[in-house]
Every structure is written in structure tokens, then in C-alpha cells.
Design a protein around this motif. Structure first.
Motif, PDB file in Angstrom:
ATOM      1  N   THR A 118      37.464  54.889-103.270  1.00  0.00           N
ATOM      2  CA  THR A 118      37.883  56.190-102.767  1.00  0.00           C
ATOM      3  C   THR A 118      36.876  57.270-103.151  1.00  0.00           C
ATOM      4  OG1 THR A 118      40.200  55.552-102.926  1.00  0.00           O
ATOM      5  CG2 THR A 118      39.738  57.904-102.778  1.00  0.00           C
ATOM      6  N   TYR A 119      36.582  57.371-104.432  1.00  0.00           N
ATOM      7  CA  TYR A 119      35.633  58.393-104.864  1.00  0.00           C
ATOM      8  C   TYR A 119      34.207  58.041-104.467  1.00  0.00           C
ATOM      9  CZ  TYR A 119      38.918  61.408-107.181  1.00  0.00           C
ATOM     10  OH  TYR A 119      39.933  62.294-107.424  1.00  0.00           O
ATOM     11  N   GLY A 120      33.901  56.769-104.370  1.00  0.00           N
ATOM     12  CA  GLY A 120      32.593  56.368-103.874  1.00  0.00           C
ATOM     13  C   GLY A 120      32.368  56.872-102.460  1.00  0.00           C
ATOM     14  N   MET A 121      33.372  56.729-101.621  1.00  0.00           N
ATOM     15  CA  MET A 121      33.254  57.186-100.241  1.00  0.00           C
ATOM     16  C   MET A 121      33.250  58.714-100.152  1.00  0.00           C
ATOM     17  SD  MET A 121      32.662  54.544 -98.592  1.00  0.00           S
ATOM     18  CE  MET A 121      32.636  55.216 -96.953  1.00  0.00           C
ATOM     19  N   TRP A 122      33.982  59.378-101.038  1.00  0.00           N
ATOM     20  CA  TRP A 122      33.914  60.838-101.063  1.00  0.00           C
ATOM     21  C   TRP A 122      32.509  61.294-101.429  1.00  0.00           C
ATOM     22  CZ3 TRP A 122      36.691  63.920 -98.480  1.00  0.00           C
ATOM     23  CH2 TRP A 122      38.057  63.726 -98.318  1.00  0.00           C
ATOM     24  N   CYS A 123      31.901  60.623-102.398  1.00  0.00           N
ATOM     25  CA  CYS A 123      30.518  60.957-102.778  1.00  0.00           C
ATOM     26  C   CYS A 123      29.583  60.785-101.589  1.00  0.00           C
ATOM     27  CB  CYS A 123      30.052  60.095-103.950  1.00  0.00           C
ATOM     28  SG  CYS A 123      30.735  60.559-105.545  1.00  0.00           S
ATOM     29  N   LEU A 124      29.745  59.705-100.840  1.00  0.00           N
ATOM     30  CA  LEU A 124      28.901  59.476 -99.669  1.00  0.00           C
ATOM     31  C   LEU A 124      29.147  60.554 -98.609  1.00  0.00           C
ATOM     32  CD1 LEU A 124      26.816  57.688 -98.263  1.00  0.00           C
ATOM     33  CD2 LEU A 124      28.730  56.388 -97.315  1.00  0.00           C
ATOM     34  N   PHE A 125      30.403  60.900 -98.373  1.00  0.00           N
ATOM     35  CA  PHE A 125      30.738  61.937 -97.403  1.00  0.00           C
ATOM     36  C   PHE A 125      30.052  63.253 -97.751  1.00  0.00           C
ATOM     37  CE2 PHE A 125      33.437  65.616 -96.438  1.00  0.00           C
ATOM     38  CZ  PHE A 125      33.412  65.575 -95.053  1.00  0.00           C
ATOM     39  N   PHE A 126      30.169  63.663 -99.012  1.00  0.00           N
ATOM     40  CA  PHE A 126      29.571  64.932 -99.417  1.00  0.00           C
ATOM     41  C   PHE A 126      28.045  64.848 -99.484  1.00  0.00           C
ATOM     42  CE2 PHE A 126      33.915  65.796-101.011  1.00  0.00           C
ATOM     43  CZ  PHE A 126      34.135  66.952-100.276  1.00  0.00           C
ATOM     44  N   HIS A 127      27.513  63.658 -99.760  1.00  0.00           N
ATOM     45  CA  HIS A 127      26.058  63.466 -99.726  1.00  0.00           C
ATOM     46  C   HIS A 127      25.535  63.729 -98.316  1.00  0.00           C
ATOM     47  CE1 HIS A 127      22.130  61.709-100.547  1.00  0.00           C
ATOM     48  NE2 HIS A 127      22.285  61.002 -99.450  1.00  0.00           N
ATOM     49  N   VAL A 128      26.171  63.124 -97.335  1.00  0.00           N
ATOM     50  CA  VAL A 128      25.756  63.315 -95.941  1.00  0.00           C
ATOM     51  C   VAL A 128      25.972  64.766 -95.514  1.00  0.00           C
ATOM     52  CG1 VAL A 128      26.233  62.642 -93.556  1.00  0.00           C
ATOM     53  CG2 VAL A 128      26.098  60.903 -95.335  1.00  0.00           C
ATOM     54  N   THR A 129      27.065  65.373 -95.930  1.00  0.00           N
ATOM     55  CA  THR A 129      27.330  66.770 -95.605  1.00  0.00           C
ATOM     56  C   THR A 129      26.247  67.683 -96.171  1.00  0.00           C
ATOM     57  OG1 THR A 129      29.714  66.348 -95.583  1.00  0.00           O
ATOM     58  CG2 THR A 129      29.024  68.641 -95.804  1.00  0.00           C
ATOM     59  N   MET A 130      25.855  67.439 -97.414  1.00  0.00           N
ATOM     60  CA  MET A 130      24.813  68.265 -98.025  1.00  0.00           C
ATOM     61  C   MET A 130      23.438  67.985 -97.418  1.00  0.00           C
ATOM     62  SD  MET A 130      25.810  68.634-102.000  1.00  0.00           S
ATOM     63  CE  MET A 130      27.402  69.212-102.489  1.00  0.00           C
ATOM     64  N   LEU A 131      23.202  66.745 -96.990  1.00  0.00           N
ATOM     65  CA  LEU A 131      21.964  66.461 -96.253  1.00  0.00           C
ATOM     66  C   LEU A 131      21.907  67.333 -95.001  1.00  0.00           C
ATOM     67  CD1 LEU A 131      21.544  62.571 -96.347  1.00  0.00           C
ATOM     68  CD2 LEU A 131      19.991  64.262 -97.313  1.00  0.00           C
ATOM     69  N   PHE A 132      23.011  67.373 -94.273  1.00  0.00           N
ATOM     70  CA  PHE A 132      23.090  68.174 -93.059  1.00  0.00           C
ATOM     71  C   PHE A 132      22.894  69.657 -93.367  1.00  0.00           C
ATOM     72  CE2 PHE A 132      25.663  70.630 -90.031  1.00  0.00           C
ATOM     73  CZ  PHE A 132      24.996  70.300 -88.857  1.00  0.00           C
ATOM     74  N   MET A 133      23.542  70.137 -94.427  1.00  0.00           N
ATOM     75  CA  MET A 133      23.475  71.557 -94.785  1.00  0.00           C
ATOM     76  C   MET A 133      22.066  71.975 -95.218  1.00  0.00           C
ATOM     77  SD  MET A 133      27.141  71.824 -96.712  1.00  0.00           S
ATOM     78  CE  MET A 133      26.835  73.376 -97.497  1.00  0.00           C
ATOM     79  N   THR A 134      21.320  71.051 -95.809  1.00  0.00           N
ATOM     80  CA  THR A 134      19.968  71.375 -96.264  1.00  0.00           C
ATOM     81  C   THR A 134      18.916  71.095 -95.210  1.00  0.00           C
ATOM     82  OG1 THR A 134      19.768  69.203 -97.321  1.00  0.00           O
ATOM     83  CG2 THR A 134      20.504  71.036 -98.707  1.00  0.00           C
ATOM     84  N   LYS A 136      18.015  68.124 -93.954  1.00  0.00           N
ATOM     85  CA  LYS A 136      17.281  66.852 -94.130  1.00  0.00           C
ATOM     86  C   LYS A 136      17.766  65.829 -93.117  1.00  0.00           C
ATOM     87  CE  LYS A 136      16.048  67.593 -98.821  1.00  0.00           C
ATOM     88  NZ  LYS A 136      15.240  67.037 -99.793  1.00  0.00           N
ATOM     89  N   PRO A 137      16.942  64.810 -92.844  1.00  0.00           N
ATOM     90  CA  PRO A 137      17.361  63.763 -91.895  1.00  0.00           C
ATOM     91  C   PRO A 137      18.599  63.015 -92.406  1.00  0.00           C
ATOM     92  CG  PRO A 137      15.035  63.563 -92.446  1.00  0.00           C
ATOM     93  CD  PRO A 137      15.588  64.610 -93.334  1.00  0.00           C
ATOM     94  N   LEU A 138      19.472  62.658 -91.505  1.00  0.00           N
ATOM     95  CA  LEU A 138      20.725  61.989 -91.852  1.00  0.00           C
ATOM     96  C   LEU A 138      20.569  60.484 -91.795  1.00  0.00           C
ATOM     97  CD1 LEU A 138      23.254  64.232 -89.904  1.00  0.00           C
ATOM     98  CD2 LEU A 138      22.518  64.412 -92.285  1.00  0.00           C
ATOM     99  N   LYS A 139      19.733  59.920 -92.640  1.00  0.00           N
ATOM    100  CA  LYS A 139      19.609  58.468 -92.715  1.00  0.00           C
ATOM    101  C   LYS A 139      19.641  58.041 -94.169  1.00  0.00           C
ATOM    102  CE  LYS A 139      14.661  58.864 -92.008  1.00  0.00           C
ATOM    103  NZ  LYS A 139      13.518  58.416 -91.235  1.00  0.00           N
ATOM    104  N   MET A 140      20.075  56.835 -94.391  1.00  0.00           N
ATOM    105  CA  MET A 140      20.216  56.310 -95.759  1.00  0.00           C
ATOM    106  C   MET A 140      18.965  55.576 -96.184  1.00  0.00           C
ATOM    107  SD  MET A 140      23.235  57.108 -96.882  1.00  0.00           S
ATOM    108  CE  MET A 140      23.620  55.968 -98.159  1.00  0.00           C
TER     109      MET A 140
END
Length: 140
Positions: A118-134, A136-140
Motif C-alpha cells: 500500500t505505502y509502496g504504491m503511494w510512494c510510486l504515485f507521488f514519485h510520478v506526480t512529482m516527476l510531472f510537477m518538476t 521531468k520525463p515520466l519513465k522509470m
């Protein structure tokens, strides 16, 4: 679980019960020493400090102590929760968003590795969100 039930019923009750549970865990840590979830409770205490008092410096200080607890005991349990709370709710107010990206990705990897999906996926969600906000490219 108690906080979840309170959140589903009323927002004010959620804050009060969550605050009581968090402060009790912090008090137990200070009285009896560190346990596996001490860093999680301190990170949540920092969040409550920021939410209720609005003291950014105190929240940063408490958050940094939570990270030190996590590192000192070399604990994998609860690391995703600690990273999620600190790098989503506290540190983005104080540090550049780019500095939150790597810890959130580590939180995701740790959550998947330890079973805290659950928290692992929340971390990934917010990681991608912050990538978008900054921007940066949205790839892993």
C-alpha cells in the motif's frame, strides 16, 4: 485501524484520534526505547506538527530525527511509510521537489520488497506526480 474508522466517520475526530495515537507512540518510544515503527510514529508526529501548529522548522527537525532512527536501526520495516509521510507531506515544503524523487522511489522499492504494498504504491504515485510537477520525463 482506529484512525481509518475515525476518518471515515468525521474529519475532526480523525485528527484528534490520529494525534492521540501518534503522541502515544512517540511517548512510548521516548519511555521504552526504539521499536520497528518508531520512525513511522515520529514522521507522523512531524506531519501533525505541521498540520496543527504550522511550524515548518519543528516538522523538519522531527522528520530528520525519524530518518536517523530508520538509518540507525537499519530497519526495513516501515521504511516505505516513513518515506511517504516525510517526502510527500513535510519535506516538499522545505526542500526542492527534485530532492524528494529518489527517496520516494526507494520507498516504493522497499515497500514492494517488504510486503508493504500500500505505502509502496503511494510512494510510486507521488514519485510520478512529482516527476510531472518538476517537468521531468515520466519513465522509470
Amino acid at each position: 485501524k482506529l484512525c481509518l474508522c475515525a476518518y471515515l466517520t468525521r474529519k475532526r475526530k480523525f485528527l484528534l484520534i490520529s494525534l492521540l495515537a501518534t503522541t502515544k507512540m512517540v511517548q512510548m518510544t521516548l519511555s521504552h526505547g526504539l521499536c520497528d515503527l518508531s520512525a513511522v510514529s515520529f514522521s507522523r508526529f512531524g506531519l501533525r506538527t505541521l498540520q496543527m501548529i504550522g511550524d515548518f522548522d519543528a516538522a523538519r527537525y522531527i522528520g530528520e530525527r525519524a530518518l536517523q532512527m530508520q538509518e540507525k536501526n537499519n530497519l526495513e520495516v516501515g521504511k516505505a511509510r516513513t518515506q511517504c509521510v516525510l517526502y510527500v507531506y513535510i519535506f516538499p515544503h522545505i526542500k526542492p521537489l527534485q530532492s524528494c524523487l529518489k527517496p520516494l522511489l526507494e520507498g516504493y522499492q522497499n515497500g514492494m520488497r517488504t510486503g508493504d504494498k500500500t505505502y509502496g504504491m503511494w510512494c510510486l504515485f507521488f514519485h510520478v506526480t512529482m516527476l510531472f510537477m518538476t517537468g521531468k520525463p515520466l519513465k522509470m
